[in-house]
Motif scaffolding. Structure first.
Motif, PDB file in Angstrom:
ATOM      1  N   VAL A 116       0.870  -1.184   0.000  1.00 35.82           N
ATOM      2  CA  VAL A 116       0.000   0.000   0.000  1.00 35.82           C
ATOM      3  C   VAL A 116       0.901   1.227   0.000  1.00 35.82           C
ATOM      4  O   VAL A 116       1.802   1.333   0.833  1.00 35.82           O
ATOM      5  CB  VAL A 116      -0.918   0.063   1.240  1.00 35.82           C
ATOM      6  CG1 VAL A 116      -1.874   1.248   1.126  1.00 35.82           C
ATOM      7  CG2 VAL A 116      -1.693  -1.227   1.432  1.00 35.82           C
ATOM      8  N   ASP A 117       0.662   2.127  -0.914  1.00 35.47           N
ATOM      9  CA  ASP A 117       1.456   3.358  -0.988  1.00 35.47           C
ATOM     10  C   ASP A 117       0.702   4.584  -0.506  1.00 35.47           C
ATOM     11  O   ASP A 117       1.310   5.538  -0.006  1.00 35.47           O
ATOM     12  CB  ASP A 117       1.912   3.605  -2.427  1.00 35.47           C
ATOM     13  CG  ASP A 117       2.846   2.521  -2.922  1.00 35.47           C
ATOM     14  OD1 ASP A 117       3.924   2.357  -2.326  1.00 35.47           O
ATOM     15  OD2 ASP A 117       2.499   1.837  -3.900  1.00 35.47           O
ATOM     16  N   ALA A 118      -0.628   4.579  -0.674  1.00 35.60           N
ATOM     17  CA  ALA A 118      -1.410   5.773  -0.328  1.00 35.60           C
ATOM     18  C   ALA A 118      -2.846   5.378  -0.041  1.00 35.60           C
ATOM     19  O   ALA A 118      -3.342   4.355  -0.536  1.00 35.60           O
ATOM     20  CB  ALA A 118      -1.362   6.793  -1.461  1.00 35.60           C
ATOM     21  N   ILE A 119      -3.508   6.197   0.752  1.00 29.11           N
ATOM     22  CA  ILE A 119      -4.931   6.026   1.005  1.00 29.11           C
ATOM     23  C   ILE A 119      -5.602   7.384   0.901  1.00 29.11           C
ATOM     24  O   ILE A 119      -5.079   8.387   1.405  1.00 29.11           O
ATOM     25  CB  ILE A 119      -5.193   5.376   2.380  1.00 29.11           C
ATOM     26  CG1 ILE A 119      -6.673   5.007   2.536  1.00 29.11           C
ATOM     27  CG2 ILE A 119      -4.708   6.258   3.523  1.00 29.11           C
ATOM     28  CD1 ILE A 119      -6.943   4.087   3.726  1.00 29.11           C
ATOM     29  N   PHE A 120      -6.721   7.427   0.201  1.00 25.68           N
ATOM     30  CA  PHE A 120      -7.505   8.647   0.047  1.00 25.68           C
ATOM     31  C   PHE A 120      -8.794   8.466   0.831  1.00 25.68           C
ATOM     32  O   PHE A 120      -9.692   7.739   0.406  1.00 25.68           O
ATOM     33  CB  PHE A 120      -7.780   8.912  -1.433  1.00 25.68           C
ATOM     34  CG  PHE A 120      -8.577  10.158  -1.723  1.00 25.68           C
ATOM     35  CD1 PHE A 120      -8.571  11.250  -0.868  1.00 25.68           C
ATOM     36  CD2 PHE A 120      -9.344  10.249  -2.890  1.00 25.68           C
ATOM     37  CE1 PHE A 120      -9.299  12.398  -1.131  1.00 25.68           C
ATOM     38  CE2 PHE A 120     -10.074  11.391  -3.175  1.00 25.68           C
ATOM     39  CZ  PHE A 120     -10.059  12.472  -2.300  1.00 25.68           C
ATOM     40  N   LEU A 121      -8.878   9.114   1.981  1.00 27.59           N
ATOM     41  CA  LEU A 121     -10.034   9.007   2.868  1.00 27.59           C
ATOM     42  C   LEU A 121     -11.066  10.033   2.429  1.00 27.59           C
ATOM     43  O   LEU A 121     -11.015  11.203   2.804  1.00 27.59           O
ATOM     44  CB  LEU A 121      -9.593   9.233   4.318  1.00 27.59           C
ATOM     45  CG  LEU A 121      -8.483   8.291   4.801  1.00 27.59           C
ATOM     46  CD1 LEU A 121      -7.983   8.698   6.174  1.00 27.59           C
ATOM     47  CD2 LEU A 121      -8.960   6.849   4.796  1.00 27.59           C
ATOM     48  N   ASN A 122     -12.002   9.577   1.630  1.00 29.48           N
ATOM     49  CA  ASN A 122     -12.890  10.489   0.922  1.00 29.48           C
ATOM     50  C   ASN A 122     -14.368  10.324   1.292  1.00 29.48           C
ATOM     51  O   ASN A 122     -15.188  11.157   0.921  1.00 29.48           O
ATOM     52  CB  ASN A 122     -12.702  10.280  -0.589  1.00 29.48           C
ATOM     53  CG  ASN A 122     -13.672  11.076  -1.420  1.00 29.48           C
ATOM     54  OD1 ASN A 122     -13.644  12.305  -1.429  1.00 29.48           O
ATOM     55  ND2 ASN A 122     -14.572  10.382  -2.104  1.00 29.48           N
ATOM     56  N   ALA A 123     -14.721   9.274   2.014  1.00 26.82           N
ATOM     57  CA  ALA A 123     -16.126   9.058   2.360  1.00 26.82           C
ATOM     58  C   ALA A 123     -16.636  10.192   3.248  1.00 26.82           C
ATOM     59  O   ALA A 123     -15.928  10.648   4.152  1.00 26.82           O
ATOM     60  CB  ALA A 123     -16.288   7.717   3.069  1.00 26.82           C
ATOM     61  N   GLY A 124     -17.858  10.650   2.987  1.00 24.23           N
ATOM     62  CA  GLY A 124     -18.412  11.736   3.791  1.00 24.23           C
ATOM     63  C   GLY A 124     -19.903  11.892   3.605  1.00 24.23           C
ATOM     64  O   GLY A 124     -20.478  11.460   2.597  1.00 24.23           O
ATOM     65  N   LEU A 125     -20.542  12.534   4.587  1.00 23.16           N
ATOM     66  CA  LEU A 125     -21.976  12.829   4.554  1.00 23.16           C
ATOM     67  C   LEU A 125     -22.198  14.301   4.870  1.00 23.16           C
ATOM     68  O   LEU A 125     -21.435  14.899   5.636  1.00 23.16           O
ATOM     69  CB  LEU A 125     -22.732  11.997   5.592  1.00 23.16           C
ATOM     70  CG  LEU A 125     -22.726  10.473   5.458  1.00 23.16           C
ATOM     71  CD1 LEU A 125     -23.429   9.851   6.657  1.00 23.16           C
ATOM     72  CD2 LEU A 125     -23.391  10.044   4.160  1.00 23.16           C
ATOM     73  N   MET A 126     -23.250  14.894   4.285  1.00 22.74           N
ATOM     74  CA  MET A 126     -23.561  16.298   4.560  1.00 22.74           C
ATOM     75  C   MET A 126     -25.079  16.532   4.664  1.00 22.74           C
ATOM     76  O   MET A 126     -25.643  17.363   3.973  1.00 22.74           O
ATOM     77  CB  MET A 126     -22.987  17.191   3.448  1.00 22.74           C
ATOM     78  CG  MET A 126     -23.015  18.679   3.757  1.00 22.74           C
ATOM     79  SD  MET A 126     -22.404  19.726   2.388  1.00 22.74           S
ATOM     80  CE  MET A 126     -23.740  19.549   1.179  1.00 22.74           C
ATOM     81  N   PRO A 127     -25.778  15.810   5.546  1.00 21.45           N
ATOM     82  CA  PRO A 127     -27.218  16.052   5.715  1.00 21.45           C
ATOM     83  C   PRO A 127     -27.480  17.265   6.612  1.00 21.45           C
ATOM     84  O   PRO A 127     -27.942  17.149   7.752  1.00 21.45           O
ATOM     85  CB  PRO A 127     -27.719  14.750   6.341  1.00 21.45           C
ATOM     86  CG  PRO A 127     -26.555  14.260   7.124  1.00 21.45           C
ATOM     87  CD  PRO A 127     -25.329  14.650   6.331  1.00 21.45           C
ATOM     88  N   ASN A 128     -27.197  18.453   6.086  1.00 27.04           N
ATOM     89  CA  ASN A 128     -27.252  19.677   6.878  1.00 27.04           C
ATOM     90  C   ASN A 128     -28.669  20.076   7.260  1.00 27.04           C
ATOM     91  O   ASN A 128     -29.643  19.761   6.564  1.00 27.04           O
ATOM     92  CB  ASN A 128     -26.593  20.823   6.110  1.00 27.04           C
ATOM     93  CG  ASN A 128     -25.081  20.744   6.131  1.00 27.04           C
ATOM     94  OD1 ASN A 128     -24.501  19.963   6.867  1.00 27.04           O
ATOM     95  ND2 ASN A 128     -24.423  21.558   5.308  1.00 27.04           N
TER      96      ASN A 128
END
Length: 249
Positions: free
Chosen positions: A84-96
């Motif tokens: 493993v060289d990199a991880i992109f932590l991109n999961a997200g929620l925006m129920p404003n």
């Protein structure tokens, strides 16, 4: 890009928006992708599209709130590609919504995904990165992690937390000499499914109008992720703010 060719990159939140666009962008540049998200059918389509163009990609249904799912995603990368060289932590929620709406279930969901999901991803990959004395952790925050908006108090709070977490991680990695690079990305109105997750009618209408007016393609953020990954291993660009030229965020 030269420094991306052959890198094994994990992406969470990979089934749409920024995650999907980044998967395609990095695959074009020779990265080997490990894709995680909750929707298997979408992951399958993206992985198959990459494979059809001669790229390399695998996927696993992943709920970032579950620590074991993050660990399994790292294990999949190692078993398939050997590293493993990199991880992109991109999961997200925006129920404003306004605080007065008391949408406490949505508050908890944002804390679980936007904060705990990031921490779970870091915990899953950090021992590997520390052992090999290299690695790159990239995370999606938001311009809401730089300033606060009415109706977005909890979301802003989670994204400010991401800023603090990632900055401390950068500093600790530098102190420890583990050569782990970090990058935090603060997008403004960028194409995604975030607005679709807003159930509060008044808030949803306002955000939909905002995004319809200013939104730029998710590929613009994918370009930033690729740029960060392509830097020499001795160089960290720790923060990127990106948004439409016409949006006064």
């Amino acid at each position: 890009m030269k420094n991306i060719q052959g890198k094994v990159v994990i992406i969470t939140g990979a089934s749409s928006g920024i995650g999907e666009a980044t998967a395609y962008k990095l695959a074009e540049q020779g990265a080997k992708l490990v894709l995680g998200a909750r929707r298997e059918e979408k992951l399958k389509v993206i992985a198959n599209n990459i494979l059809a163009k001669g790229g390399e990609a695998v996927y696993r249904v992943t709920d970032v709130v579950k620590a074991e799912d993050n660990t399994a995603l790292v294990a999949l990368a190692k078993s398939t590609f050997g590293k493993v060289d990199a991880i992109f932590l991109n999961a997200g929620l925006m129920p404003n919504s306004p605080f007065s709406a008391l949408e406490t279930d949505n508050w908890n969901a944002m804390v679980d995904v936007n904060i705990k999901g990031v921490l779970n991803g870091i915990a899953a990959v950090l021992p590997t990165f520390e052992a090999q004395k290299s690695g790159h952790i990239i995370c999606t925050s938001s311009v809401a992690g730089l300033k606060v908006y009415p109706g977005g108090g909890v979301y802003c709070g989670t994204k400010w937390a991401v800023k603090a977490i990632m900055e401390a991680l950068r500093m600790e990695s530098a102190q420890a000499g583990t050569h782990i690079r970090t990058a935090t990305i603060y997008p403004a109105a960028v194409q995604s499914e975030l607005v679709a997750g807003i159930s509060n009618e008044a808030t949803s209408s306002a955000y939909r109008q905002l995004y319809d007016t200013y939104e730029i393609p998710a590929e613009r953020v994918a370009n930033v992720v690729a740029f960060a990954l392509a830097q020499p291993d001795d160089t960290t660009i720790s923060e990127f703010t990106i948004g439409p030229t016409t949006q006064p965020w």
